[in-house]
Design a protein around this motif. Structure first.
Motif, mmCIF file in Angstrom:
data_model
loop_
_atom_site.group_PDB
_atom_site.id
_atom_site.type_symbol
_atom_site.label_atom_id
_atom_site.label_comp_id
_atom_site.label_asym_id
_atom_site.label_seq_id
_atom_site.Cartn_x
_atom_site.Cartn_y
_atom_site.Cartn_z
ATOM 1 N N ASN A 68 28.562 -23.499 -67.171
ATOM 2 C CA ASN A 68 28.272 -22.244 -66.467
ATOM 3 C C ASN A 68 28.196 -21.042 -67.401
ATOM 4 O O ASN A 68 28.628 -19.947 -67.045
ATOM 5 N N GLU A 69 27.666 -21.253 -68.604
ATOM 6 C CA GLU A 69 27.398 -20.148 -69.532
ATOM 7 C C GLU A 69 28.635 -19.338 -69.915
ATOM 8 O O GLU A 69 28.582 -18.126 -70.040
ATOM 9 N N ARG A 70 29.768 -19.995 -70.069
ATOM 10 C CA ARG A 70 31.000 -19.322 -70.489
ATOM 11 C C ARG A 70 31.338 -19.730 -71.916
ATOM 12 O O ARG A 70 31.132 -20.865 -72.317
ATOM 13 N N GLU A 71 31.891 -18.773 -72.659
ATOM 14 C CA GLU A 71 32.340 -19.020 -74.024
ATOM 15 C C GLU A 71 33.746 -18.454 -74.172
ATOM 16 O O GLU A 71 34.047 -17.388 -73.634
ATOM 17 N N LEU A 72 34.585 -19.170 -74.905
ATOM 18 C CA LEU A 72 35.953 -18.729 -75.145
ATOM 19 C C LEU A 72 36.223 -18.717 -76.634
ATOM 20 O O LEU A 72 35.773 -19.607 -77.363
ATOM 21 N N TYR A 92 19.240 -10.342 -69.398
ATOM 22 C CA TYR A 92 20.436 -11.026 -69.890
ATOM 23 C C TYR A 92 21.560 -10.010 -70.054
ATOM 24 O O TYR A 92 21.376 -8.969 -70.673
ATOM 25 N N ARG A 93 22.726 -10.325 -69.477
ATOM 26 C CA ARG A 93 23.901 -9.470 -69.615
ATOM 27 C C ARG A 93 25.086 -10.323 -70.040
ATOM 28 O O ARG A 93 25.113 -11.526 -69.787
ATOM 29 N N GLN A 94 26.047 -9.664 -70.668
ATOM 30 C CA GLN A 94 27.295 -10.329 -71.022
ATOM 31 C C GLN A 94 28.452 -9.589 -70.379
ATOM 32 O O GLN A 94 28.479 -8.358 -70.377
ATOM 33 N N LYS A 95 29.376 -10.348 -69.857
ATOM 34 C CA LYS A 95 30.592 -9.796 -69.271
ATOM 35 C C LYS A 95 31.750 -10.336 -70.101
ATOM 36 O O LYS A 95 31.855 -11.546 -70.313
ATOM 37 N N LYS A 96 32.596 -9.429 -70.616
ATOM 38 C CA LYS A 96 33.708 -9.844 -71.478
ATOM 39 C C LYS A 96 35.035 -9.454 -70.854
ATOM 40 O O LYS A 96 35.136 -8.442 -70.166
ATOM 41 N N ARG A 97 36.051 -10.275 -71.133
ATOM 42 C CA ARG A 97 37.415 -9.924 -70.754
ATOM 43 C C ARG A 97 38.372 -10.625 -71.706
ATOM 44 O O ARG A 97 38.013 -11.621 -72.340
ATOM 45 N N THR A 98 39.567 -10.097 -71.814
ATOM 46 C CA THR A 98 40.591 -10.717 -72.655
ATOM 47 C C THR A 98 41.712 -11.237 -71.765
ATOM 48 O O THR A 98 42.037 -10.639 -70.739
ATOM 49 N N ILE A 99 42.254 -12.365 -72.178
ATOM 50 C CA ILE A 99 43.304 -13.036 -71.417
ATOM 51 C C ILE A 99 44.407 -13.402 -72.405
ATOM 52 O O ILE A 99 44.131 -13.968 -73.468
#
Length: 98
Positions: free
Chosen positions: A34-38, A74-81
């Protein structure tokens, strides 16, 4: 040409998970479905590729269609965990960060 003093010691890799074991307590890159990167520090993993990551940056790539021009945006959504459990069945790729 690499001189003898610059060569790395041989790594004893007998199975694929041995390569991941070398990255324990190091930062890694994980590509998910699902187009996620960690990107985060690998604290633990198991034979199913379930992982515990710390100080994680998650990037979600989103593709939208412009209603007027029908162009892909194309957009990128970022968050920190701070700490994240990653279920192994969603993992596509594990690598040192690029």
């Amino acid at each position: 040409m690499v001189e003898e003093s610059e060569q790395l010691p041989p790594i004893d890799v007998k199975e694929p998970l041995d390569l991941i074991k070398l990255s324990l307590e190091e930062r890694i890159y994980v590509k998910m479905r699902n187009e996620r990167e960690l990107r985060g520090k690998l604290h633990a993993f198991d034979q199913h590729l379930n992982m515990v990551l710390g100080d994680v940056e998650e990037i979600i790539n989103i593709v939208e269609i412009d209603e007027e021009t029908y162009e892909e945006i194309y957009r990128q959504k970022k968050r920190t965990i701070q700490m994240l459990f990653v279920r192994g069945d969603g993992v596509i790729l594990v690598s040192p960060p690029t």
